[in-house]
Design an enzyme around this catalytic site. Structure first.
Site, PDB file in Angstrom:
ATOM      1  N   HIS A   1       1.536   4.638  -2.561  1.00 41.68           N
ATOM      2  CA  HIS A   1       1.219   5.429  -3.748  1.00 41.68           C
ATOM      3  C   HIS A   1       2.495   6.139  -4.197  1.00 41.68           C
ATOM      4  O   HIS A   1       3.039   6.963  -3.452  1.00 41.68           O
ATOM      5  CB  HIS A   1       0.136   6.461  -3.414  1.00 41.68           C
ATOM      6  CG  HIS A   1      -1.157   5.844  -2.970  1.00 41.68           C
ATOM      7  ND1 HIS A   1      -2.169   5.520  -3.851  1.00 41.68           N
ATOM      8  CD2 HIS A   1      -1.591   5.464  -1.733  1.00 41.68           C
ATOM      9  CE1 HIS A   1      -3.183   4.981  -3.172  1.00 41.68           C
ATOM     10  NE2 HIS A   1      -2.855   4.937  -1.890  1.00 41.68           N
TER      11      HIS A   1
ATOM     12  N   ASP B   1       1.661   4.050   2.757  1.00 39.15           N
ATOM     13  CA  ASP B   1       0.617   4.818   2.083  1.00 39.15           C
ATOM     14  C   ASP B   1       1.205   5.966   1.254  1.00 39.15           C
ATOM     15  O   ASP B   1       1.548   5.785   0.091  1.00 39.15           O
ATOM     16  CB  ASP B   1      -0.408   5.326   3.100  1.00 39.15           C
ATOM     17  CG  ASP B   1      -1.768   5.644   2.486  1.00 39.15           C
ATOM     18  OD1 ASP B   1      -1.926   5.513   1.260  1.00 39.15           O
ATOM     19  OD2 ASP B   1      -2.684   6.019   3.238  1.00 39.15           O
ATOM     20  N   ASP B   2       1.308   7.159   1.839  1.00 38.44           N
ATOM     21  CA  ASP B   2       1.863   8.340   1.159  1.00 38.44           C
ATOM     22  C   ASP B   2       2.934   8.940   2.066  1.00 38.44           C
ATOM     23  O   ASP B   2       2.713   9.973   2.713  1.00 38.44           O
ATOM     24  CB  ASP B   2       0.754   9.367   0.887  1.00 38.44           C
ATOM     25  CG  ASP B   2      -0.330   8.815  -0.022  1.00 38.44           C
ATOM     26  OD1 ASP B   2      -0.147   8.838  -1.247  1.00 38.44           O
ATOM     27  OD2 ASP B   2      -1.361   8.347   0.513  1.00 38.44           O
TER      28      ASP B   2
ATOM     29  N   HIS C   1       0.872  -1.194   0.000  1.00 33.15           N
ATOM     30  CA  HIS C   1       0.000   0.000   0.000  1.00 33.15           C
ATOM     31  C   HIS C   1       0.896   1.227   0.000  1.00 33.15           C
ATOM     32  O   HIS C   1       1.166   1.837   1.039  1.00 33.15           O
ATOM     33  CB  HIS C   1      -0.917  -0.019   1.222  1.00 33.15           C
ATOM     34  CG  HIS C   1      -2.041   0.964   1.147  1.00 33.15           C
ATOM     35  ND1 HIS C   1      -3.306   0.685   1.608  1.00 33.15           N
ATOM     36  CD2 HIS C   1      -2.103   2.225   0.661  1.00 33.15           C
ATOM     37  CE1 HIS C   1      -4.089   1.728   1.418  1.00 33.15           C
ATOM     38  NE2 HIS C   1      -3.367   2.685   0.837  1.00 33.15           N
TER      39      HIS C   1
ATOM     40  N   GLU D   1     -11.663   2.372   5.381  1.00 29.97           N
ATOM     41  CA  GLU D   1     -10.813   3.327   6.111  1.00 29.97           C
ATOM     42  C   GLU D   1     -11.725   4.404   6.688  1.00 29.97           C
ATOM     43  O   GLU D   1     -11.964   4.457   7.886  1.00 29.97           O
ATOM     44  CB  GLU D   1      -9.771   3.953   5.176  1.00 29.97           C
ATOM     45  CG  GLU D   1      -8.906   4.997   5.874  1.00 29.97           C
ATOM     46  CD  GLU D   1      -8.121   5.871   4.896  1.00 29.97           C
ATOM     47  OE1 GLU D   1      -7.153   6.503   5.342  1.00 29.97           O
ATOM     48  OE2 GLU D   1      -8.485   5.940   3.704  1.00 29.97           O
TER      49      GLU D   1
ATOM     50  N   HIS E   1      -9.335   0.239  -2.104  1.00 24.43           N
ATOM     51  CA  HIS E   1      -9.391   0.909  -0.813  1.00 24.43           C
ATOM     52  C   HIS E   1     -10.819   0.758  -0.273  1.00 24.43           C
ATOM     53  O   HIS E   1     -11.782   1.080  -0.974  1.00 24.43           O
ATOM     54  CB  HIS E   1      -9.078   2.393  -0.961  1.00 24.43           C
ATOM     55  CG  HIS E   1      -7.630   2.699  -1.195  1.00 24.43           C
ATOM     56  ND1 HIS E   1      -6.863   2.058  -2.135  1.00 24.43           N
ATOM     57  CD2 HIS E   1      -6.810   3.622  -0.606  1.00 24.43           C
ATOM     58  CE1 HIS E   1      -5.633   2.555  -2.111  1.00 24.43           C
ATOM     59  NE2 HIS E   1      -5.570   3.495  -1.197  1.00 24.43           N
TER      60      HIS E   1
END
Length: 346
Positions: free
Chosen positions: A18, A285-286, A16, A207, A204
């Protein structure tokens, strides 16, 4: 609590991540200059000011507003290559052995950047990372769920040759979750599977959205993995299903805190997932926006779940490998690495 040296050496798979979310301020500004991109007046004008703003996101949408401004500095194939290879270089020192990375073509095609240019740049970086660092990887093309299904269908049509030849290994669904349920994208997922029956599917879900989004992603989109998925813990029957089917959740602890999903990592229902034998991996994630790459997530979970011993971390590592989309030969290589680290520390 286990030692940080053990966690550093433990073989990690990231599912996961990006790639656009690895755009650090110290790369964003040089790319803007290189491509003669004028950033909005309200956008912070220095690395320091932007780093500070990244610590103050109110919610997912506030983050996304900055995220999409950042993508505007990415123009050429070399820009995408530089971005992705910077990520691989950083995590090569953190025990990462395999990565299945997301990218958002629609963030670029809407600006006139051809999908092939974006994909070639990222694919080059993936191949170089394997050559230089031994990190294997897969590219997952995500659809932006705040855009209509018709836009997603157009993107899939543009990507058809890359889906057919396996350059695009998987299809995902990201962006703002709550107002856009999985049911909106059934046609997109069906079309991708028609083009290549071997394409891997994820989304996704759970969340910000309810646990029913997780069930819908499984039932309507036929995904075999759930990204985030922490609200699955609100439904016992769903947890049992995830455990029985070995459906992996790609959990992002530091991201969940930064986006106000929880106030602290210790509030995440990770112990429940362990107790119910639901497989999950830990991911960043980011990371450029959320202040932590994969090792930082491992370290924070270790601090907030200090009762987890080596055997719990071994389970997480093995589930991460077995839940990956690499072939069995590669999985066996990585499982052997786990055995070696466990032998050293236990």
């Amino acid at each position: 609590m286990v030692s940080e040296s053990f966690l550093l050496e433990l073989p990690k798979c990231e599912h996961h991540l990006h790639l656009e979310g690895t755009l650090e301020p110290d790369l964003l500004f040089p790319l803007a200059k290189r491509n003669n991109i004028k950033l909005p007046d309200h956008f912070p004008q220095t690395v320091e000011a932007l780093e500070k703003r990244y610590t103050q996101f109110k919610d997912l949408q506030d983050f996304l507003d900055y995220y999409y401004i950042g993508t505007n500095v990415l123009i050429t194939e070399d820009d995408f290559f530089d971005l992705a290879f910077a990520y691989f270089t950083k995590v090569s020192k953190q025990g990462l052995v395999h990565a299945e990375v997301f990218y958002d073509p629609q963030s670029h095609t809407t600006r006139g950047i051809p999908l092939e240019v974006v994909t070639r740049g990222f694919d080059r970086a993936c191949k170089k990372a394997q050559e230089e660092y031994g990190i294997t990887s897969k590219l997952i093309m995500c659809l932006l769920r705040h855009l209509p299904c018709e836009d997603g269908m157009k993107t899939i049509a543009e990507a058809e040759p890359l889906i057919k030849n396996g350059t695009i290994h998987g299809l995902g669904l990201d962006s703002a979750e709550k107002p856009f349920p999985p049911a909106l994208f059934v046609e997109c997922y069906e079309r991708a599977a028609q083009i290549n029956p071997d394409i891997k599917l994820t989304a996704h879900a759970g969340e910000e959205g309810p646990h029913t989004f997780v069930s819908d992603a499984l039932d309507l989109l036929n995904v075999t993995r759930i990204d985030h998925g922490i609200n699955s813990t609100k439904n016992e029957e769903l947890l049992d299903r995830l455990a029985e089917q070995r459906t992996m959740l790609t959990v992002c602890p530091l991201s969940n805190v930064k986006l106000q999903v929880v106030q602290a990592v210790k509030e995440l229902p990770l112990q429940m997932l362990v107790d119910k034998d639901v497989p999950f991996s830990l991911n960043s994630d980011d990371p450029a926006y959320f202040g932590g790459y994969i090792i930082d997530n491992y370290y924070q979970v270790n601090k907030d779940f200090p009762h987890w011993d080596h055997s719990v971390w071994e389970r997480i590592a093995r589930n991460s490998i077995n839940g990956s989309w690499c072939d069995q030969k590669r999985k066996n290589e990585l499982l052997a690495k786990v055995d070696a680290v466990m032998a050293k520390y236990t």
